[in-house]
Design an enzyme around this catalytic site. Sequence first.
Site, mmCIF file in Angstrom:
data_model
loop_
_atom_site.group_PDB
_atom_site.id
_atom_site.type_symbol
_atom_site.label_atom_id
_atom_site.label_comp_id
_atom_site.label_asym_id
_atom_site.label_seq_id
_atom_site.Cartn_x
_atom_site.Cartn_y
_atom_site.Cartn_z
ATOM 1 N N LYS A 84 9.551 2.611 0.820
ATOM 2 C CA LYS A 84 8.800 2.109 1.931
ATOM 3 C C LYS A 84 8.424 3.362 1.829
ATOM 4 O O LYS A 84 8.929 4.081 3.020
ATOM 5 C CB LYS A 84 9.346 1.010 3.004
ATOM 6 C CG LYS A 84 8.607 0.990 3.685
ATOM 7 C CD LYS A 84 8.477 0.424 4.412
ATOM 8 C CE LYS A 84 7.433 -0.208 5.390
ATOM 9 N NZ LYS A 84 7.775 -1.004 6.903
ATOM 10 N N ASP A 126 0.905 -12.195 6.492
ATOM 11 C CA ASP A 126 1.454 -11.166 5.350
ATOM 12 C C ASP A 126 2.851 -11.139 6.013
ATOM 13 O O ASP A 126 3.505 -9.958 5.167
ATOM 14 C CB ASP A 126 0.600 -10.035 5.268
ATOM 15 C CG ASP A 126 0.060 -8.969 5.976
ATOM 16 O OD1 ASP A 126 -0.651 -9.780 6.667
ATOM 17 O OD2 ASP A 126 0.587 -7.653 6.609
ATOM 18 N N GLY A 175 -0.135 6.196 1.165
ATOM 19 C CA GLY A 175 0.991 5.799 0.729
ATOM 20 C C GLY A 175 2.410 5.971 1.329
ATOM 21 O O GLY A 175 3.484 5.821 0.519
ATOM 22 N N GLY A 215 0.490 -1.084 0.345
ATOM 23 C CA GLY A 215 0.101 -0.068 -0.174
ATOM 24 C C GLY A 215 0.704 1.018 0.233
ATOM 25 O O GLY A 215 0.630 2.328 -0.124
#
EC number: 2.7.7.-
Length: 491
Positions: free
Chosen positions: A117, A256, A130, A96
Amino acid sequence: MKERKVIIKTGLNLENSYTSLPEIFFTRQNPNRVPSPKLAVLNYPLIAYLGLNAKVLQSTDGVDILAGNKTPEEAIPISQAYAGHQFGHFTMLGDGRAILLGEHITPQGERFDIQLKGSGKTPYSRGGDGKAALGPMLREYIISEAMNALGIPTTRSLAVVTTGESIMRETELSGAILTRVAASHIRVGTFEYVSRWGTIEELRALADYTLQRHFKKRNDKENPYLFLLQEVIKKQAELIAKWQLVGFVHGVMNTDNMTINGETIDYGPCAFMDVYDPETVFSSIDIYGRYAYGNQPNIAAWNLARFAETLLPLLHINPNEAIKIAENAISDFTKLYKNNWLSGMRAKLGIFNEELEDEYLIEDLLSIMHKYGADYTNTFRALTFDNIEDTVLGGKVEFDKWYKLWQERLTRQEESKLSSRQLMKSSNPSVIPRNHRVEEALEAAVKEGDYSVMEKLLDALSKPYAHSKEQDYYSTLPEPSTCSYQTYCGT
């Protein structure tokens, strides 16, 4: 979106083999531009290991690459799709706020993902912006590098840049981007994603790719997908044991956040335990203690069962046989984990050989530590240097009885007491990322722009088994008012 590809001699030697997979697994996505990137911290030892050019990475062009404003010519930027069980509930996820630039091939031929990131919205952002804040990115940098120094498999942090943006959370925060380095970003959640929404051919493609990338050494007569399952189980058994041995609490062990290659990933609400307590929880959202310190091995087994479920169509054509194969493999986890943990605990106590009673000796010590609120790391450090009187266990009758049994145990092995001491020194860190010291470093960096506190902390954490006088400051316990430490999933 127009690509901003440039030739800059950073030393990055990028490929992107992941894009050879079917497109269900990723979306091509460029990082968002940021207004005013500045280098906050750069990992010089990692740069040297990867064969990169530190001078260029510090330059304006280099910082633009680390910020996503420019893309190396050979990069194929993508965001990866994956799903996951979050606190036991299945959901669609994906990168994301992360962009994979590609896979860097080192001069030694090793392959590492290079990921930005906090680089902006992607198709998987689910309404988020984001972006990432400076504090959490610096925190991941500190903890991941400390884990690496402790000898625990982990993703690494190459750099943090500030973006010149303000991002809105509960308050206005400084924006930042972390450059993360990983053997890969293939997760249990990646397999869950294709198992739920892909075809068996796409599942097989992912499994074959994973075998080729991470598990090349195998007997071709074996079922390759059973081999994959068994190897992932082994790696996770080793990893979780190493977490437990140093008192690390991950905090958000969703599927995840379990990598197939056995690296620790995603340092959001993690922290290190001070006082020994199996029920230790730091995450503000883990109100029921699902991911408590003492429950981490059970959660790992649960996650691995979810992984095994995704492989059922590949394990055997008969569904019932596939389930039996998977169950047999998963049943090995507990024994593998316990063997790794016992081996590590023996080393922490200077024990070289195995005796059946060792587990009782270890559990008795932990029980005494729990009863008296002993600090986990400092207790083993005190045992190493025979100064237990400086801890809360000094003078306690139960501990004195245990100590006598321990000394008797050491006499029943061929190795000398000096050898035991050396083993303990190499197994018991003198310093861990104490929560109050990490916060001290972050506050100086984020609020005052003073990175010297963080640099000194990183230097101490880079040599956890040095047992030097200079590290004493970082091994002191927090004040009672700061003991109820809470973490938040900012990374």
